[in-house]
Scaffold this motif. Structure first.
Motif, short mmCIF file in Angstrom:
data_model
loop_
_atom_site.label_atom_id
_atom_site.label_comp_id
_atom_site.label_asym_id
_atom_site.label_seq_id
_atom_site.Cartn_x
_atom_site.Cartn_y
_atom_site.Cartn_z
N UNK A 18 0.82 -1.22 0.00
CA UNK A 18 0.00 0.00 0.00
C UNK A 18 0.85 1.27 0.00
N UNK A 19 2.05 1.19 0.58
CA UNK A 19 2.92 2.38 0.59
C UNK A 19 3.35 2.76 -0.81
N UNK A 20 3.72 1.77 -1.62
CA UNK A 20 4.11 2.05 -3.00
C UNK A 20 2.93 2.59 -3.79
N UNK A 21 1.76 1.98 -3.58
CA UNK A 21 0.55 2.43 -4.26
C UNK A 21 0.27 3.89 -3.93
N UNK A 22 0.43 4.25 -2.66
CA UNK A 22 0.20 5.61 -2.22
C UNK A 22 1.17 6.59 -2.89
N UNK A 23 2.42 6.18 -3.02
CA UNK A 23 3.42 7.02 -3.69
C UNK A 23 3.02 7.28 -5.14
N UNK A 24 2.60 6.22 -5.83
CA UNK A 24 2.19 6.36 -7.24
C UNK A 24 0.98 7.29 -7.34
N UNK A 25 0.03 7.14 -6.43
CA UNK A 25 -1.14 8.02 -6.43
C UNK A 25 -0.74 9.48 -6.27
N UNK A 26 0.17 9.74 -5.34
CA UNK A 26 0.61 11.11 -5.10
C UNK A 26 1.37 11.67 -6.31
N UNK A 27 2.21 10.87 -6.91
CA UNK A 27 2.96 11.31 -8.09
C UNK A 27 2.01 11.63 -9.23
N UNK A 28 0.95 10.86 -9.38
CA UNK A 28 0.00 11.08 -10.48
C UNK A 28 -0.69 12.44 -10.38
N UNK A 29 -0.70 13.05 -9.22
CA UNK A 29 -1.34 14.35 -9.02
C UNK A 29 -0.41 15.52 -9.34
N UNK A 30 0.86 15.23 -9.58
CA UNK A 30 1.85 16.29 -9.80
C UNK A 30 2.01 16.63 -11.27
N UNK A 31 2.41 17.87 -11.54
CA UNK A 31 2.74 18.24 -12.91
C UNK A 31 4.19 17.81 -13.21
N UNK A 32 4.62 17.97 -14.44
CA UNK A 32 5.95 17.47 -14.83
C UNK A 32 7.08 18.15 -14.07
N UNK A 33 6.96 19.42 -13.81
CA UNK A 33 8.02 20.12 -13.07
C UNK A 33 8.16 19.55 -11.66
N UNK A 34 7.03 19.31 -11.01
CA UNK A 34 7.05 18.74 -9.67
C UNK A 34 7.60 17.31 -9.69
N UNK A 35 7.26 16.57 -10.74
CA UNK A 35 7.77 15.20 -10.88
C UNK A 35 9.29 15.19 -11.05
N UNK A 36 9.79 16.12 -11.81
CA UNK A 36 11.24 16.19 -12.02
C UNK A 36 11.95 16.57 -10.72
#
Length: 84
Positions: A18-36
Motif C-alpha cells: 500500500x505504501x508504493x501504491x500511495x506514492x504512485x497516487x501522489x505522483x499522479x497528481x503532480x505536474x511534470x516540473x514537480x515530478x522532475x
C-alpha cells in the motif's frame, strides 16, 4: 518509452504494498516540473548512501515519467475489476 515489463513489475508491487501504491497516487497528481523535482531529490538521497538501491531509484525514475503513474493506476484498476 519505459519497458512494459518494468511497468508491470511496479503494478504488481503496488498491489502488494500500500505504501508504493500511495506514492504512485501522489505522483499522479503532480505536474511534470514537480515530478522532475521528486526525481532529483530521490536521486540525490539514494545516491548518498554507499549502496545505491537501484530498484528504488528505478522506481522513482519510472513513476515520474510523463503519464506512467497514471498508466500504473489504470492497470491496477483494471486488474482489480477483473478479479472482482
Amino acid at each position: 518509452m519505459i519497458d512494459d515489463k518494468v511497468i508491470n513489475e511496479i503494478v504488481t508491487a503496488c498491489m502488494k504494498d500500500a505504501r508504493l501504491f500511495s506514492i504512485v497516487q501522489e505522483i499522479s497528481k503532480l505536474n511534470m516540473e514537480e515530478r522532475m523535482n521528486i526525481r532529483k531529490k530521490a536521486s540525490f538521497v539514494l545516491k548518498k548512501e554507499k549502496s545505491v538501491d537501484k530498484e528504488a531509484l528505478t522506481f522513482y525514475f519510472v513513476i515520474t515519467e510523463e503519464n506512467i503513474a497514471e498508466e500504473i493506476l489504470r492497470r491496477i484498476s483494471n486488474e482489480k475489476r477483473e478479479n472482482a
